[in-house]
Write a protein that holds these residues in place. Structure first.
Motif, PDB file in Angstrom:
ATOM      1  N   GLN A 165       0.842  -1.197   0.000  1.00 42.59           N
ATOM      2  CA  GLN A 165       0.000   0.000   0.000  1.00 42.59           C
ATOM      3  C   GLN A 165       0.878   1.248   0.000  1.00 42.59           C
ATOM      4  OE1 GLN A 165      -3.294  -0.576   2.688  1.00 42.59           O
ATOM      5  NE2 GLN A 165      -3.440   1.638   3.035  1.00 42.59           N
ATOM      6  N   LEU A 166       0.368   2.291  -0.616  1.00 46.22           N
ATOM      7  CA  LEU A 166       1.055   3.589  -0.570  1.00 46.22           C
ATOM      8  C   LEU A 166       0.621   4.282   0.716  1.00 46.22           C
ATOM      9  CD1 LEU A 166       2.734   5.784  -2.068  1.00 46.22           C
ATOM     10  CD2 LEU A 166       0.575   6.633  -2.960  1.00 46.22           C
ATOM     11  N   LEU A 167       1.593   4.655   1.560  1.00 43.72           N
ATOM     12  CA  LEU A 167       1.260   5.209   2.880  1.00 43.72           C
ATOM     13  C   LEU A 167       2.129   6.422   3.166  1.00 43.72           C
ATOM     14  CD1 LEU A 167       1.310   1.730   4.510  1.00 43.72           C
ATOM     15  CD2 LEU A 167      -0.705   3.176   4.585  1.00 43.72           C
ATOM     16  N   LEU A 168       1.586   7.308   4.004  1.00 44.25           N
ATOM     17  CA  LEU A 168       2.382   8.466   4.406  1.00 44.25           C
ATOM     18  C   LEU A 168       3.203   8.082   5.629  1.00 44.25           C
ATOM     19  CD1 LEU A 168       3.017  11.393   3.802  1.00 44.25           C
ATOM     20  CD2 LEU A 168       1.234  12.052   5.411  1.00 44.25           C
ATOM     21  N   THR A 169       4.524   8.070   5.489  1.00 43.74           N
ATOM     22  CA  THR A 169       5.409   7.691   6.591  1.00 43.74           C
ATOM     23  C   THR A 169       6.275   8.898   6.948  1.00 43.74           C
ATOM     24  OG1 THR A 169       7.302   7.070   5.258  1.00 43.74           O
ATOM     25  CG2 THR A 169       5.605   5.405   5.508  1.00 43.74           C
ATOM     26  N   ALA A 170       7.144   8.704   7.958  1.00 47.35           N
ATOM     27  CA  ALA A 170       8.041   9.794   8.343  1.00 47.35           C
ATOM     28  C   ALA A 170       8.989  10.126   7.193  1.00 47.35           C
ATOM     29  CB  ALA A 170       8.842   9.382   9.570  1.00 47.35           C
ATOM     30  N   ARG A 171       9.146   9.194   6.252  1.00 45.47           N
ATOM     31  CA  ARG A 171      10.026   9.425   5.100  1.00 45.47           C
ATOM     32  C   ARG A 171       9.239   9.884   3.881  1.00 45.47           C
ATOM     33  NH1 ARG A 171      13.096   4.597   3.560  1.00 45.47           N
ATOM     34  NH2 ARG A 171      14.368   6.119   2.461  1.00 45.47           N
ATOM     35  N   GLY A 172       8.008  10.331   4.103  1.00 44.95           N
ATOM     36  CA  GLY A 172       7.163  10.796   3.000  1.00 44.95           C
ATOM     37  C   GLY A 172       6.293   9.656   2.493  1.00 44.95           C
ATOM     38  N   GLU A 173       5.711   9.861   1.327  1.00 42.75           N
ATOM     39  CA  GLU A 173       4.822   8.831   0.780  1.00 42.75           C
ATOM     40  C   GLU A 173       5.663   7.671   0.274  1.00 42.75           C
ATOM     41  OE1 GLU A 173       2.001  10.446  -2.062  1.00 42.75           O
ATOM     42  OE2 GLU A 173       0.579  10.190  -0.413  1.00 42.75           O
ATOM     43  N   ARG A 174       5.464   6.508   0.831  1.00 43.31           N
ATOM     44  CA  ARG A 174       6.243   5.335   0.439  1.00 43.31           C
ATOM     45  C   ARG A 174       5.300   4.168   0.165  1.00 43.31           C
ATOM     46  NH1 ARG A 174      10.793   7.326  -0.871  1.00 43.31           N
ATOM     47  NH2 ARG A 174      11.755   5.278  -0.812  1.00 43.31           N
ATOM     48  N   ILE A 175       5.725   3.300  -0.727  1.00 43.09           N
ATOM     49  CA  ILE A 175       4.938   2.071  -0.939  1.00 43.09           C
ATOM     50  C   ILE A 175       5.518   1.017  -0.008  1.00 43.09           C
ATOM     51  CG2 ILE A 175       4.199   0.324  -2.596  1.00 43.09           C
ATOM     52  CD1 ILE A 175       4.732   2.426  -4.805  1.00 43.09           C
ATOM     53  N   LEU A 176       4.699   0.553   0.947  1.00 41.68           N
ATOM     54  CA  LEU A 176       5.177  -0.454   1.899  1.00 41.68           C
ATOM     55  C   LEU A 176       4.597  -1.813   1.525  1.00 41.68           C
ATOM     56  CD1 LEU A 176       4.910   1.387   5.344  1.00 41.68           C
ATOM     57  CD2 LEU A 176       6.784   1.389   3.697  1.00 41.68           C
ATOM     58  N   HIS A 177       5.472  -2.795   1.566  1.00 39.93           N
ATOM     59  CA  HIS A 177       5.039  -4.178   1.320  1.00 39.93           C
ATOM     60  C   HIS A 177       5.311  -4.943   2.612  1.00 39.93           C
ATOM     61  CE1 HIS A 177       4.389  -7.718  -1.382  1.00 39.93           C
ATOM     62  NE2 HIS A 177       4.841  -8.283  -0.277  1.00 39.93           N
ATOM     63  N   THR A 178       4.254  -5.367   3.277  1.00 38.84           N
ATOM     64  CA  THR A 178       4.420  -5.998   4.591  1.00 38.84           C
ATOM     65  C   THR A 178       4.014  -7.466   4.543  1.00 38.84           C
ATOM     66  OG1 THR A 178       3.971  -3.904   5.635  1.00 38.84           O
ATOM     67  CG2 THR A 178       3.744  -5.850   7.027  1.00 38.84           C
TER      68      THR A 178
END
Ligand SMILES: Nc1nc2c(ncn2[C@@H]2O[C@H](COP(=O)(O)OP(=O)(O)OP(=O)(O)O)[C@@H](O)[C@H]2O)c(=O)[nH]1
Length: 696
Positions: free
Chosen positions: A225-238
């Motif tokens: 999912q594309l998420l807003l993280t402390a490093r900006g918008e990142r695509i996270l695969h968990t």
């Protein structure tokens, strides 16, 4: 102390058996000996009293003065206490606890020492064991702490983010450094907190919902999912999985999180590259096919149109100004085409100067024609590249989908046939596909297949037609003309197969064959007659032409000046510098160059200035019309006049009767070719008499 008390005390001391108690003279001589001393050291009083106590020490201790030093300390300090190995009479050792007290008389003079020794071997062994156990425990604990540090280090350095939660409380138990980078919160505010207490709602929802799935179902569960993280918008695969602890009640949820943003961007770039043309960034053939297929599958009951586009004579731009300019022109053309189309239309570059378009949902041929005409118009204005104003034409083939023509392959094939027709009909125009084109294409394909067989089965033969010099009726050379001996259709003339050879590229093989064969034959002739070989303009598109001619001459041994190459005006069309360069190189080999069919086609006398031809051949249509048409005669006159002034030889083709012959001689023609002098003959019949009736 009175005497009795003294005796009692001595008795008491002497009967103590757990302690060796004895007195020493000031110099260390044993003065008395109790039962404990006997038990501990194995000596009876008679054996030891009067001997120095240093006897109980090891030889090494004695050598180093250890016994004496003990006495000295006791003498100065009052007491000396120590532990160490002492030796029994039988030589065995025991671990002794020793106390030496100095004894002084009432005047303070040292009168001796009281020495109490206790065998503490067992206690010491126990103490040693305890010490060892403690050391072992400490070692073990150091090992555990190193292992724990090692594991912490590993987890911290795993290039993925790791989060471990308690499966029941859902508190975060472990989070590595990489994971911390995703949250703008210190570790202390994450560990022992639930996700929704320490991170954004978006992130905690993402982890919680995936965690719920993993705790309900076995195995590894994944979500990207594309998420807003402390490093900006990142695509996270968990990846989430539940882990059973040693204790059945202690379960964990492990989340391994990958930041796949860069990877997905690279994937997208690769995908784009695989589906787009590098030069123009337009979709390529693969994407075009997909779009066409989608359009054909759509529910819309209207037709889809496919257009195949090809720039006219684009090769000339490359040849004259180089590929870089050609590339710029292609980019400019692509831009113009794209700007002319609607967003829903797909424009693709499917080859060098070939483009293709899908127009979804087209009502009629007329609608597609309007688009095609607009495309032709938009390409027409010159493009300025590096100071050159370049004009290029566009030919377009159009097909509309029908119940019978509805696959991408069929659509492209049909549009291509229509494009071919547009080229054939003069270029810079469009044509719609018709079923007739398909029939023609089929028969062309049959000829093509047969022609391939013909090449390998040696069905192609050269016939030789004489060329005379009018004065003496002598043959000065022959023109080699190709005939195809088809096993079923009989002899086929060049007009019926050369165009297929040109369209399919077989012309290069045919041309090379003609050159090698004609040179080989001519080299075997007794006389010095020349041999003329026709070159197709298409042969100039192949860079190997020069080496083929060189090869034919070398292999046959024919003198170059006996070979004459006949080209048509189209080779010089549009001031084609590349072709003129090739002609110059051919001429430099020593071969002669003749301009064939002169007067037909584009017929500009200026062609004669663009290259120093050795010979001009006046087309037979003028010779044929000469008797009736003043115009034809005027043209012949103009050509002969011009060639005289340029000192170029003239050959009149198609001379069939003596009137024509006489007239042409009168007009200044010097060389003649035609049925009057001989028809094309196979090599073996070539030498028959000039005016023989046996000619075919
Ligand atoms: N500059 C440039 N030229 C290319 C590229 N790809 C192919 N070509 C050239 O484009 C030319 C295409 O030639 P053709 O379409 O066969 O011939 P044409 O000269 O356009 O003639 P017609 O199509 O018959 O009107 C060839 O000379 C190719 O070498 C490219 O990416 N850049």
């Amino acid at each position: 102390m009175d005497k009795n008390a003294d005796i009692m005390y001595r008795m008491l001391v002497q009967s103590v058996i757990d302690y060796a108690i004895y007195m020493l003279e000031p110099d260390g001589t044993v003065a008395n000996w109790n039962a404990g001393a006997q038990r501990a050291k194995g000596y009876v009083a008679e054996e030891i009293v009067g001997k120095n106590f240093a006897l109980f020490y090891s030889a090494e201790d004695r050598q180093q003065g250890v016994p004496q030093r003990g006495l000295e300390i006791a003498a100065t300090k009052g007491r000396f206490e120590t532990q160490g190995l002492r030796y029994r009479k039988d030589g065995s050792a025991f671990w002794a606890h020793v106390v030496i007290d100095a004894i002084h008389d009432d005047d303070g003079t040292l009168i001796g020492f009281a020495k109490i020794t206790r065998d503490i071997t067992e206690r010491r062994a126990w103490e040693q064991e305890q010490l060892k156990a403690k050391e072992l425990a400490e070692k073990q604990s150091a090992k555990m702490s190193a292992l724990s540090k090692f594991l912490d280090n590993i987890i911290a350095n795993i290039p993925s983010s790791v989060i471990v939660e308690d499966a029941i409380t859902r508190e975060i138990l472990l989070v590595n450094d990489k994971a911390l980078q995703l949250f703008s919160v210190p570790k202390s505010l994450i560990v022992h907190h639930r996700p929704h207490e320490c991170m954004s709602a978006e992130l905690s929802d993402y982890f919680n919902s995936l965690g719920d799935v993993a705790l309900r179902n076995e195995g590894v569960h994944e979500r990207e999912q594309l998420l807003l993280t402390a490093r900006g918008e990142r695509i996270l695969h968990t990846k989430a999985t539940s882990i059973n602890g040693e204790d059945a009640l202690q379960n964990y949820l492990m989340l391994i999180v990958e930041d796949v943003t860069d990877q997905r961007a690279a994937d997208a770039r690769i995908h784009h590259m695989a589906h787009h043309d590098n030069l123009t960034s337009l979709p390529n053939r693969i994407l075009f096919r997909q779009r066409l297929s989608e359009a054909l599958r759509s529910e819309d009951r209207r037709s889809n149109a496919t257009l195949c586009l090809d720039l006219d004579n684009f090769k000339n731009v490359n040849d004259a100004l180089g590929h870089q300019v050609g590339d710029e022109l292609l980019r400019a053309v692509a831009k113009r085409l794209r700007n002319t189309l609607r967003d829903q239309d797909t424009l693709a570059r499917i080859g060098g100067d070939e483009f293709a378009i899908v127009l979804p949902s087209v009502q009629s041929e007329a609608e597609a024609s309007v688009v095609a005409q607009r495309l032709i118009e938009v390409i027409r204005p010159p493009v300025n590249i590096e100071g050159n104003n370049l004009s290029v034409g566009l030919s377009v083939g159009i097909v509309l989908s029908t119940p019978d023509i509805n696959t991408p392959e069929q659509m492209l094939r049909c549009a291509d046939m229509a494009l071919y027709e547009a080229k054939r009909n003069g270029r810079n125009r469009f044509e719609h596909f018709t079923l007739e084109m398909d029939d023609i294409a089929r028969s062309r394909r049959l000829i093509e297949n047969d022609l391939r067989d013909a090449l390998s089965n040696r069905q192609l033969k050269l016939y030789y037609q004489p060329i005379t010099n009018g004065d003496q009726h002598t043959i000065i050379g022959y023109e080699a003309l190709m005939r195809w001996h088809h096993p079923v259709k009989g002899v086929i003339m060049p007009n019926d197969f050369i165009h297929v050879a040109e369209e399919t590229g077989l012309i290069h093989m045919l041309g090379a064959y003609a050159l090698y064969e004609a040179c080989r034959e001519a080299a075997s002739w007794e006389g010095q007659q020349s041999v003329s070989v026709n070159l197709s303009p298409l042969q100039f598109k192949n860079s190997s032409l020069l080496s083929v001619v060189e090869g034919a001459l070398r292999e046959s041994g024919l003198e170059p000046q006996r070979l004459e190459l006949e080209i048509t005006e189209s080779v010089l069309l549009d001031d084609n510098l590349g072709n003129i360069r090739t002609l110059n190189s051919l001429k430099a080999l020593g071969v002669k160059i003749a301009l064939d069919d002169f007067g037909t086609g584009y017929s500009s006398l200026s062609y004669l200035r663009s290259f120093p031809f050795d010979k001009i051949k006046i087309d037979k249509s003028f010779i044929n019309d000469m008797g009736d048409s003043r115009e034809a005669l005027a043209i012949i006159r103009a050509i002969t006049g011009m060639s005289r002034s340029l000192d170029i030889q003239i050959t009149a083709e198609g001379v069939e009767n003596s009137e024509q012959f006489a007239k042409l001689q009168e007009e200044g023609c010097t060389l003649f070719q035609g049925y009057l002098f001989g028809r094309p003959q196979p090599s073996e019949q070539r030498l028959k008499k000039l005016d023989s009736d046996e000619s075919e």
